[in-house]
Design an enzyme around this catalytic site. Structure first.
Site, PDB file in Angstrom:
ATOM      1  N   HIS A   1       0.810  -1.223   0.000  1.00 45.28           N
ATOM      2  CA  HIS A   1       0.000   0.000   0.000  1.00 45.28           C
ATOM      3  C   HIS A   1       0.842   1.271   0.000  1.00 45.28           C
ATOM      4  CE1 HIS A   1       0.616  -0.240   4.457  1.00 45.28           C
ATOM      5  NE2 HIS A   1       0.681   1.068   4.309  1.00 45.28           N
TER       6      HIS A   1
ATOM      7  N   ASP B   1      -0.216  -7.533   1.118  1.00 43.67           N
ATOM      8  CA  ASP B   1       0.266  -6.172   1.378  1.00 43.67           C
ATOM      9  C   ASP B   1       1.787  -6.148   1.499  1.00 43.67           C
ATOM     10  OD1 ASP B   1       0.161  -3.465   1.675  1.00 43.67           O
ATOM     11  OD2 ASP B   1      -0.474  -3.482   3.772  1.00 43.67           O
TER      12      ASP B   1
ATOM     13  N   SER C   1       4.793   2.652   7.830  1.00 46.80           N
ATOM     14  CA  SER C   1       4.441   1.433   7.105  1.00 46.80           C
ATOM     15  C   SER C   1       5.607   0.976   6.239  1.00 46.80           C
ATOM     16  CB  SER C   1       3.214   1.678   6.226  1.00 46.80           C
ATOM     17  OG  SER C   1       2.084   1.953   7.011  1.00 46.80           O
TER      18      SER C   1
END
Length: 483
Positions: free
Chosen positions: A224, A254, A332
């Site tokens: 993402h 992901d 992230s």
């Protein structure tokens, strides 16, 4: 014994010492040879010799004076000598010694700098190597043959299930600092750019984190974090910047793999066994939230296997690591490590303060092994559709928490909660925003994230009904096609 007697013995000893022939000592000779070839007072790069073509897999390195660049010696090759030839990174010059015929100085041999502790590693090719040096040596030979190099995926033999050895670092007071010092050089900052339609110039659009898994520039991050048709710039801890290309991406997991072409070998992180992780264990999250590099947070593991079903992901087969280590926007893709410095997860999701989730390292290991196998077979990843959302189904607990935090939260009993819209994605272009609630796509009710995923997969055009506060919005979006 009388004073005269002592004086006579001392005199005889001195005479014997003076009559003894000088015995050459390798390290003393090497030291004299270094004095005979001093470094210049000022570096003049124009006087440096032309750099020869280095062996495959070896990059030029600074010479012992830090002025000119020379080809480093590989493992097993001669080093030192009159001109002080350096070894490649993570190798040291040591025994066995021999004399340099050109200058009379002593030559050493480049060998592995790592100690015997935890030397055995498992490669992504499924082979067990006696040390990281052995794996690097095999990779250099593989590059010369035009073959695919292997990536170290874990400490210990490939067939081992890991160990629960309590490392020495866990018993020290400054254990967090020790972990950061070990891990930080392998954590990178990702800056994504998009082209402005007004100026046609590339401008920063979003950022994220990643960590290095191979010395030649393979980097793992979250899927993402990346969006289609964007320039990806990777910044190392040293400040060096490189443009990256996407090698593999899996939006269901992901996970993504990108590649840079560095000038020298890079420090790597090894994957630990997330299946060995225990609830209550300390963990450290590293990344660059809000583009603040080398940001470190620490916490404990609440559970090692928070199933996707518990989060409302009914068709998810991923068990997440739950921790209270703070994971913010931009964190992230960064590593979640244990106190031995091994990666046990990748920072992925923050639901609310004190509740964050990471994808386990066992999933990352499988992702890397699948990539390696596809490369060997010459298979490219299939094209996939991409919307650009991070979402969760509205469970009762999540709904109560969101209404407590935001009194204006939509009065709804089911739907999919959008906790982040990826900048530059198709979802962002359509007008979707963070904290929207999707209740319908193409006339069909939406209650789980699987409903959204299936709609994206089966349709080229989506008509979405979204609740935002007290508003009901009708949006249209065309998913992106990515590799």
């Amino acid at each position: 014994m009388s004073f005269q007697r002592l004086w006579a013995v001392r005199t005889q000893f001195l005479l014997l010492w003076l009559l003894l022939p000088a015995v050459p000592v390798p390290w003393a000779e090497a030291r004299r040879s270094r004095v005979s070839l001093p470094c210049p007072d000022a570096c003049d790069p124009t006087r440096c010799p032309t750099l020869p073509t280095c062996s495959a897999g070896l990059a030029p390195v600074p010479d012992r004076c830090g002025c000119c660049r020379v080809c480093a010696a590989a493992e097993g090759q001669e080093c030192g000598g009159a001109r002080g030839r350096p070894c490649a990174p993570r190798l040291r010059c040591g025994a066995p010694f021999s004399r340099d015929p050109s200058g009379g100085a002593w030559l050493g041999t480049c060998g592995c700098a790592e100690g015997a502790e935890d030397a055995v590693v498992c490669g992504s090719d499924g082979r067990t190597y006696p040390s990281l040096c052995a794996l690097r040596k095999e990779n250099r030979a593989a590059r010369q043959r035009g073959a695919l190099p292997a990536v170290p995926v874990q400490k210990g033999a490939c067939e081992e299930a890991g160990t629960t050895r309590a490392g020495r670092l866990r018993r020290k007071y400054n254990f967090i600092a020790a972990v950061v010092e070990k891990v930080a050089p392998s954590v990178v900052h990702l800056q994504l750019f998009r082209r402005s339609p007004l100026t046609n110039q590339e401008i920063p659009s979003s950022s994220g984190s990643g960590f290095i898994v191979s010395e030649d520039g393979l980097i793992v991050t979250n899927a993402h974090v990346l969006t289609n048709q964007q320039k990806i710039q990777v910044e190392l801890q040293s400040g060096a910047r490189y443009e990256a290309t996407v090698k593999d991406i899996d939006h269901k997991l992901d996970l993504a793999l990108i590649k840079i072409e560095p000038d020298t070998e890079l420090p790597v992180l090894l994957l630990g066994r997330s299946s060995d992780l225990r609830a209550g264990e300390f963990v450290v999250a590293l990344g660059s939230p809000f583009s603040l590099q080398n940001t470190v947070t620490a916490g404990i593991v609440s559970t090692t296997q928070r199933g996707g079903r518990e989060l409302g992901l009914k068709n998810s087969d991923i068990d997440y690591i739950q921790t209270d280590a703070i994971i913010n926007h931009g964190n992230s893709g960064g590593p979640l490590v244990n106190l031995d410095g091994d990666v046990i997860g990748i920072n992925t999701l923050k639901v609310t303060a004190g509740i964050s989730f990471a994808i386990p390292s066992d999933r990352i290991r499988q992702f890397l092994e699948d990539y390696h196998e596809r490369q060997l077979k010459g298979k490219a990843p299939l094209q996939k559709k991409y919307l650009g959302l991070r979402m969760l189904p509205l469970t009762l607990n999540l709904l109560q928490e969101m209404k407590r935090q935001d009194p204006e939260f939509p009065d709804v009993s089911s739907g999919v909660f959008v906790y982040e819209v990826i900048q530059g994605s198709a979802a962002a272009s359509s007008g979707l925003r963070d904290h929207d609630v999707i209740v319908s796509i193409n006339g069909q009710p939406v209650t789980t994230t699987t409903d959204v995923i299936e709609a994206v997969k089966d349709n080229d055009f989506l008509s979405i009904i979204v609740l935002r506060g007290s508003q009901t919005l009708f949006l249209t979006v065309t998913p992106e096609i990515i590799n």
